[in-house]
Design a protein around this motif. Structure first.
Motif, mmCIF file in Angstrom:
data_model
loop_
_atom_site.group_PDB
_atom_site.id
_atom_site.type_symbol
_atom_site.label_atom_id
_atom_site.label_comp_id
_atom_site.label_asym_id
_atom_site.label_seq_id
_atom_site.Cartn_x
_atom_site.Cartn_y
_atom_site.Cartn_z
ATOM 1 N N ALA A 198 33.623 51.032 41.660
ATOM 2 C CA ALA A 198 32.844 50.691 40.461
ATOM 3 C C ALA A 198 32.503 51.939 39.647
ATOM 4 C CB ALA A 198 31.558 49.973 40.870
ATOM 5 N N CYS A 199 32.311 53.069 40.312
ATOM 6 C CA CYS A 199 31.737 54.256 39.642
ATOM 7 C C CYS A 199 32.503 55.537 39.945
ATOM 8 C CB CYS A 199 30.283 54.462 40.070
ATOM 9 S SG CYS A 199 29.224 53.070 39.740
ATOM 10 N N ALA A 200 33.790 55.438 40.240
ATOM 11 C CA ALA A 200 34.534 56.654 40.588
ATOM 12 C C ALA A 200 34.542 57.649 39.435
ATOM 13 C CB ALA A 200 35.959 56.288 40.995
ATOM 14 N N LEU A 202 47.578 42.737 41.124
ATOM 15 C CA LEU A 202 46.264 43.296 41.492
ATOM 16 C C LEU A 202 45.186 42.236 41.714
ATOM 17 C CD1 LEU A 202 46.221 46.210 38.908
ATOM 18 C CD2 LEU A 202 46.162 46.506 41.382
ATOM 19 N N GLU A 203 45.282 41.112 41.013
ATOM 20 C CA GLU A 203 44.253 40.075 41.150
ATOM 21 C C GLU A 203 44.770 38.882 41.936
ATOM 22 O OE1 GLU A 203 42.698 39.297 37.128
ATOM 23 O OE2 GLU A 203 43.145 41.396 36.718
ATOM 24 N N GLY A 204 46.004 39.011 42.439
ATOM 25 C CA GLY A 204 46.589 37.911 43.188
ATOM 26 C C GLY A 204 47.038 36.786 42.281
ATOM 27 N N HIS A 214 31.646 44.088 43.418
ATOM 28 C CA HIS A 214 31.173 42.717 43.243
ATOM 29 C C HIS A 214 31.820 42.008 42.068
ATOM 30 C CE1 HIS A 214 28.683 43.685 46.508
ATOM 31 N NE2 HIS A 214 27.671 44.222 45.864
ATOM 32 N N ARG A 215 33.129 42.111 42.027
ATOM 33 C CA ARG A 215 33.903 41.405 40.999
ATOM 34 C C ARG A 215 34.896 40.500 41.699
ATOM 35 N NH1 ARG A 215 37.484 45.033 36.884
ATOM 36 N NH2 ARG A 215 38.696 45.300 38.773
ATOM 37 N N LEU A 216 35.715 41.091 42.572
ATOM 38 C CA LEU A 216 36.669 40.336 43.380
ATOM 39 C C LEU A 216 36.588 40.853 44.821
ATOM 40 C CD1 LEU A 216 39.976 40.407 41.254
ATOM 41 C CD2 LEU A 216 38.334 38.534 41.399
ATOM 42 N N GLU A 253 42.105 37.861 47.292
ATOM 43 C CA GLU A 253 40.767 38.388 47.046
ATOM 44 C C GLU A 253 39.646 37.475 47.534
ATOM 45 O OE1 GLU A 253 38.142 37.728 44.812
ATOM 46 O OE2 GLU A 253 38.925 35.754 44.288
ATOM 47 N N GLY A 254 39.994 36.270 48.027
ATOM 48 C CA GLY A 254 38.925 35.359 48.455
ATOM 49 C C GLY A 254 39.502 34.154 49.186
ATOM 50 N N GLU A 255 38.573 33.296 49.646
ATOM 51 C CA GLU A 255 38.970 32.152 50.483
ATOM 52 C C GLU A 255 39.932 31.221 49.754
ATOM 53 O OE1 GLU A 255 38.098 32.174 53.539
ATOM 54 O OE2 GLU A 255 36.437 33.614 53.456
#
Ligand SMILES: Cc1ncc(COP(=O)(O)O)c(C=O)c1O
Length: 359
Positions: free
Chosen positions: A161-163, A79-81, A129-131, A101-103
């Motif tokens: 974030a708020c489901a 999930l977080e790579g 705004h976490r990943l 999740e990012g560069e």
């Protein structure tokens, strides 16, 4: 043997997985088994769902290795790579699906020399705004990955974030962000955690990612697991290991904070905060003995807690005491303690043996 056990009902786990699938007919679902399957024991949970679950999801390579040792072929998502560049080769060897999740992860992947291409899940930061990539950055990442030899499937994922708060405007905003990328070619899309599985059908996409609901706890403060049709999976059960009578005015436990208002009968129970029972449990928190509720008396200590059984005359030495499970919903205890079922479940400590039933 110390009388304390976490009984894990595997039939309830299967029921809850099937319920997640019924919420979104035709979609597939990763069973989220990170954090040792939310404290239930990942090897047993995976074994139980093997052949039933479409896939599994975990938080680290170490967790993925544990799942792979039980199920050699399931689709299995990190999930977080990868946390380090050298993990891509290991992920490929294990045949994992990997979030990007990012560069930094993207660069490391494109520089990696891996034996076989990976199924990738580009993660959009749609508002948590976490990943994850911004929408524009994700478009650029998508372009860079086209034709790269490291890539098998190219998929899209994001996380709410708020489901758990129905009607929170961020849910719609996040869905809009996600939908704005659907002109790009993806093999599959995934967005929904348990709360979204249960109440946000627009987020179901191709692959669900239910976690907490599998374990029979509710992601919502105001909707009980029972109302949602979920069955509790873990029951934490101890025993009465001592009983004493105290006079009115006598205190019980550390800090002498609980003082008997009447002549009282106190049961000492074999579970404490070193087992994962929250020390923050406020006065009035109940356990269940002989199918009836009885309140805590005084502070929870490391290995024991005390219960006022004055109104429960049949209670005797050796009786089972349910701390949470079928009688005491874990969410009720969690709310009383200012936390969530997720935290209580994942904090059941190693010294509590797990006993599996209905396998
Ligand atoms: C990325 C991701 N997807 C899915 C889940 C499962 O969420 P839940 O347990 O609320 O269903 C988690 C858990 O935190 C997560 O981090």
């Amino acid at each position: 043997m110390r009388p304390l056990v976490a009984t894990v009902d595997l039939a309830a786990l299967r029921h809850n997985y099937q319920l997640a699938k019924q919420c979104a007919p035709g979609r597939k679902a990763f069973a989220v088994v990170k954090a040792n399957a939310y404290g239930h024991g990942a090897p047993a949970a995976v074994e139980c769902l093997r052949g039933l679950a479409d896939g599994f999801a975990v938080a680290s390579l170490e967790e993925a290795e544990q799942v792979r040792s039980v199920d050699a072929s399931a689709k299995l998502l990190l999930l977080e790579g990868c946390f380090e560049p050298n993990e891509y080769a290991a992920a490929a060897a294990l045949g994992l699906d990997v979030a990007i999740e990012g560069e930094a992860q993207l660069d490391a992947l494109l520089a990696a020399d891996i034996a076989r291409p990976l199924n990738l899940w580009l993660k959009l930061d749609s508002g948590m705004h976490r990943l994850g990539f911004s929408a524009d950055a994700l478009r650029r990442a998508h372009a860079r990955l086209q034709g790269a030899h490291q890539v098998a499937e190219l998929n899209l994922m994001s996380h709410f974030a708020c489901a758990d708060e129905r009607g929170n405007p961020l849910n719609e905003a996040q869905l809009e962000q996600f939908s704005g990328l659907l002109d790009l070619a993806f093999d599959s899309r995934s967005f929904a955690n348990s709360a979204a599985v249960l109440t946000l059908s627009a987020a179901h996409m191709d692959w669900l990612r239910p976690g907490i609901m599998l374990y029979g706890a509710s992601p919502f403060a105001e909707l009980s697991a029972e109302t949602l049709g979920l069955k509790p999976v873990m029951a934490l059960t101890a025993s009465i290991i001592a009983i004493r009578d105290v006079e009115a005015g006598e205190s019980v436990g550390y800090g002498a904070g609980w003082v008997a208002q009447r002549a009282s009968r106190i049961a000492t129970v074999s579970c404490g905060y070193a087992d994962g029972y929250p020390r923050t449990a406020p006065p009035g928190t109940c356990v269940s003995i002989l199918g009836q509720r009885a309140p805590l008396a005084g502070r929870v200590s490391m290995d024991m807690l005390a219960v006022d059984i004055t109104d429960l005359p049949p209670a005797a030495l050796g009786d089972a005491v349910e701390l949470w499970g079928n009688e005491i919903p874990i969410d009720e205890l969690a709310q009383a303690c200012g936390t969530i079922g997720y935290e209580l479940l994942t904090k059941v400590t190693q010294r509590v043996p797990r006993r599996y039933i209905n396998g």
